[in-house]
Design a protein around this motif. Structure first.
Motif, PDB file in Angstrom:
ATOM      1  N   LEU A 195       0.827  -1.190   0.000  1.00  0.00           N
ATOM      2  CA  LEU A 195       0.000   0.000   0.000  1.00  0.00           C
ATOM      3  C   LEU A 195       0.868   1.249   0.000  1.00  0.00           C
ATOM      4  N   PHE A 233       0.468   5.206   0.766  1.00  0.00           N
ATOM      5  CA  PHE A 233      -0.456   6.095   1.458  1.00  0.00           C
ATOM      6  C   PHE A 233      -0.350   7.520   0.935  1.00  0.00           C
ATOM      7  N   GLY A 234      -1.480   8.220   0.921  1.00  0.00           N
ATOM      8  CA  GLY A 234      -1.472   9.651   0.737  1.00  0.00           C
ATOM      9  C   GLY A 234      -1.072  10.324   2.040  1.00  0.00           C
ATOM     10  N   THR A 235      -0.987  11.640   2.008  1.00  0.00           N
ATOM     11  CA  THR A 235      -0.576  12.388   3.203  1.00  0.00           C
ATOM     12  C   THR A 235      -1.757  12.744   4.100  1.00  0.00           C
TER      13      THR A 235
END
Lengths: 115, 110
Positions: free
Chosen positions: B98, B100-102
């Motif tokens: 995965l 991840f975005g912030t």
């Protein structure tokens, strides 16, 4: 099912010390993962494992080691702790076939401070 | 690798308001998850939604895989909805990891 459990919850280390973060899952998942989360950021993958005896590096593996001797356990080892390793560490697991991937489930995290 | 962008970065709303959080990703995906990280740091799975629409109570999510975005809707916000919402994606070509975005930090004011 307890899901994914991690120990310890909190730890303070001195520079140069070593420690092992423990992760156990009871869902019979084949995939397991270690992520770290720095303040204000999303999670980044450190290492992952697709089954017992098989591990591979993620995005930020330097300074860490892993092993996977059983399906249930996936410990993360820090050999020479550095301040840059101050972070929250999350373990996760999922079931995947290599073609079909299911959702990942996360443990509660270990908050590590290196001073 | 795959890029994940979330918007807005911060959102402050009055209790009872509705909100829409967006996640854009740069490549085909076989896994997309939405998480809520509560103020105690716990990551809570909200949706596993690589495509289509799902609903769970006041929350719903839609992923349009062909256009590479996902939306999380929160209706009738409550103070317990406060926290950071993360979108995370897994790539389409054997990439089970995965990315991840912030995150979007949501603050609900009573």
């Amino acid at each position: 099912n307890a899901g994914v459990t991690q120990t310890p919850k909190f730890r303070i280390l001195k520079i140069g010390q070593s420690m092992t973060l423990q992760c156990t899952q009871d869902m019979n998942h084949n995939y397991m993962y270690w992520y770290r989360q720095d303040p204000g950021m999303g999670l980044k993958l450190i290492y992952y494992s697709v089954g017992a005896g098989i591990t591979d590096k993620g995005e930020v593996p330097n300074g860490y080691n892993v092993s996977r001797s059983t399906t249930e356990d996936f410990p993360l080892r820090l050999e020479l702790a550095a301040p840059s390793q101050t972070s929250v560490y999350f373990c996760a697991s999922s079931f995947a076939t290599g073609v079909f991937y299911n959702e990942q489930f996360f443990g509660p995290g270990t908050r590590l401070t290196v001073l | 690798g795959i890029q994940v962008e979330q918007s807005p970065p911060d959102l402050i709303l009055q209790e009872g308001a509705n909100s829409t959080l967006r996640c854009n990703f740069s490549d085909s995906v076989n896994n997309l998850q939405w998480f809520h990280q509560n103020p105690w740091g716990q990551l809570i799975n909200l949706f596993y939604i690589p495509s289509g629409t799902k609903q769970n109570g006041r929350l719903s999510a839609t992923t349009v895989a062909t256009e590479r975005y996902s939306l999380l809707y929160i209706s009738s916000s409550q103070t317990t909805d406060s926290g950071v919402y993360f979108c995370a994606v897994g790539g389409a070509f054997g990439n089970e990891k995965l990315t991840f975005g912030t995150g979007t930090r949501l603050t609900i004011i009573p």
